[in-house]
Design an enzyme around this catalytic site. Structure first.
Site: not given
Ligand SMILES: Cc1ncc(COP(=O)(O)OP(=O)(O)O)c(N)n1
Ligand code: 3NM
Ligand code: MG
Length: 570
Positions: A247, A280, A282-285
């Site tokens: 990412k 932003t 928590g975007t990865g989870c």
């Protein structure tokens, strides 16, 4: 002591009521187990006996039980991750993401963090035997499709997870190699890396590192550009996962969120516009959970990644101005779709011009020719990556059109894709569509504006700079301009060519989508005209007059995304 007895009494009462749900022949087995089990168990940290939970080992023979199994299989993701007290990331984000994607989510907690929008104030790691017990509880009972992992804070937890996955195999494993929180705090130390690389990654269908995590997985190799991301994806793929998504959200000097997906054979560059927001966390989870949810529903990895990216982009855009907490990075709202429905508008007043990237326009004649319903055709197009859909049903009866429009709206909204109606304001109003597309001989846009709710999208067809100027005055959101190439889909259509399209774009204050005779072989030439407000292509026959709509849409999506990326890089 009194409290202990009281707890036990409550538990016994609970068991009695549970027993009533079981068929009679299992009662004696249950009570035998209860009598022989201890109400006390050891807290592995303090070694104290506590009445915290009752270890019941009722292995009821499910095949002989007379309880009715539910008929409908619910797609199910199990998340193995840490709790975020702030509710923005970790287990909490995973639950919300799966719920928003209409997938059931069970949870195994690996750590409890004291966390907010400022940072991580504390971490309490779960004992590995209790992680193992949670895994067994869920995996031995429930029909889990996909396991998604987040924070794995100790080598022992990685080990028991791998053991459980071998004992209870699932359809897919999504590994989000969480190492550092968005605030920069460490969530897993170097001691976890070996287990991750050697034991967990070989079991994974997809691993989703950001550039920092990719660098850590590779022992510190710097990852600073898209070409570094490609090289990193290949090297991580050599560790065993079937797919690697690196990412690029944190890439410096990039106006877009570019991710690189490597599937062992080829690369896909997936681009989303960077939303300017502090929210932003928590975007990865969320991305990894959305991927897991889509895989649980049966999507391919590429479809799942595309849907997940689109979900994040829409959620960030929707929540960009909300304020939760006082720190640098706030959480966002996963349930924008619910609010959209209640507020009867797609994005309140916020039409996103990037939705014009791949505009799928249906045709009743083509659907009839291929024996497809409108909704099946639309479903295939959104599954393939269409970013906006228009129902252009010139010959449909009103009742039939309305029913189809309602069904299509549900499908489109489940993918976060707006649905517009061609010509028919009455149908758009009746089904509460996201807007209409109008031509020069249809109802004028300024009149349609008075009939539609605020925030509904209005697109207008224009062939000349004067028409483009009028569309802007009339309050349209975008312009559809063509025919770029000759077409047989629309009778007697005037072809304006690439030059006419460029002239119109340069004269227009509105975003433009090109239409007419566009197909894979010429899409690059269209997008290369080099004007910033040309946002995408609208296509009928190259999608709907083909055997496999989904494949054609995927192919065109890749081509148009690549062309947009090239344009931005140039
Ligand atoms: C995106 C887009 N652009 C242009 C058109 C053509 O609309 P119109 O000129 O009203 O012609 P019909 O589609 O009604 O035949 C469109 N539909 N969509
Ligand atoms: C509906 C429509 N409007 C056009 C315009 O020029 O405004 S061309 C067109 C038809 C586009 O179909 P295809 O992708 O099959 O060529
Ligand atoms: Mg029309």
């Amino acid at each position: 002591m009194v409290r202990k007895r009281k707890t036990s009494a409550i538990l016994v009462k609970k068991i009695m009521s549970y027993a009533q749900l079981l068929p009679a022949h299992l009662h004696s087995q249950l009570f035998k187990q209860v009598r022989s089990s201890s109400f006390l168990c050891q807290n592995s940290k303090t070694n104290q006996n506590i009445p915290r939970r009752l270890v019941l080992n009722v292995q009821a023979d499910r095949s002989s039980a007379t309880m009715q199994k539910p008929e409908m299989k619910v797609p199910h993701v199990l998340t193995v991750a840490g709790s975020d007290s702030g509710g923005g990331a970790g287990i909490q984000a995973d639950l919300k993401a799966c719920a928003a994607r209409q997938v059931y989510c069970s949870t195994v907690v690996t750590a409890v963090t004291a966390q907010n929008t400022v940072g991580v104030q504390g971490v309490d790691i779960m004992p590995e035997d209790f992680v193992a017990e949670q895994l067994k509880s869920v995996l031995s009972d429930m029909d889990v499709d996909v396991v998604k992992t987040g924070m794995l804070p100790s080598p022992g937890i990685v080990r028991v997870l791998c053991q459980s996955l071998r004992e209870f195999p699932v359809k897919a494993l999504v590994v989000d190699p969480v190492m550092v929180s968005t605030s920069g705090d460490a969530l897993a130390g170097p001691s976890v890396l070996d287990g991750l690389r050697e034991e967990l990654l070989p079991l994974a269908n997809i691993v989703t590192p950001n550039i920092k995590e990719a660098s850590v997985l590779l022992g510190g190799v710097p990852v600073r550009s898209v070409s570094d991301m490609r090289a990193a994806a290949k090297l991580i793929h050599d560790m065993g996962p079937r797919n690697v998504l690196v990412k690029g959200g944190d890439l410096p000097n990039s106006s877009d969120a570019i991710d690189v997906l490597f599937d062992g054979e080829g690369f896909h560059e997936l681009c989303a516009s960077r939303v300017n927001t502090r929210n932003t966390h928590g975007t990865g989870c969320t991305l990894a959970s959305c991927i897991a949810a889509e895989l649980a529903k049966g999507s391919s990895v590429l479809e799942a990644v595309r849907a997940a990216k689109h979900f994040i982009e829409t959620a960030l855009d929707y929540s960009k101005d909300i304020v939760i907490g006082n720190g640098a990075q706030g959480p966002f709202d996963h349930f924008f779709a619910l609010k959209k429905v209640h507020q009867s508008s797609y994005r309140q007043d916020k039409f996103n011009p990037n939705d014009l990237l791949l505009y799928a326009v249906t045709d009743s004649g083509m659907n009839r020719k291929w024996g497809r319903s409108i909704s099946d055709a639309v479903k295939a197009a959104v599954e393939g990556g269409a970013t906006i859909v228009q129902l252009r049903e010139k010959h449909a009866e009103t009742r039939e059109f309305l029913d189809a429009a309602k069904a299509c709206l549900k499908i489109c909204h489940s993918y976060g894709v707006p649905l517009l109606i061609n010509d028919r304001i009455d149908i758009a109003l009746a089904c509460n569509a996201d807007g209409v597309h109008l031509g020069q001989s249809d109802m004028p846009a300024h009149v349609a504006r008075t009939l539609l709710a605020p925030g509904k999208i209005i697109g207008v067809s224009c062939k000349t700079p004067e028409q483009a100027q009028q569309a802007w005055i009339d309050g349209a959101h975008y312009i559809g301009s063509g025919g770029v190439y000759p077409t047989t889909t629309k009778e007697d259509n005037i072809t304006i060519g690439i030059d006419g399209l460029k002239e119109l774009c340069l004269a227009s204050k509105l975003p433009v989508v090109a239409i007419g005779g566009i197909k894979p072989s010429n899409v690059r030439a269209v997008m290369e005209i080099g004007v910033p407000n040309l946002k995408g292509v609208a296509v009928v026959s190259a999608l709907f007059d083909r055997e496999c709509i989904k494949t054609e849409t995927e192919n065109l999506h890749t081509l148009v995304s690549e062309a947009v990326l090239q344009k931005k890089r140039a």
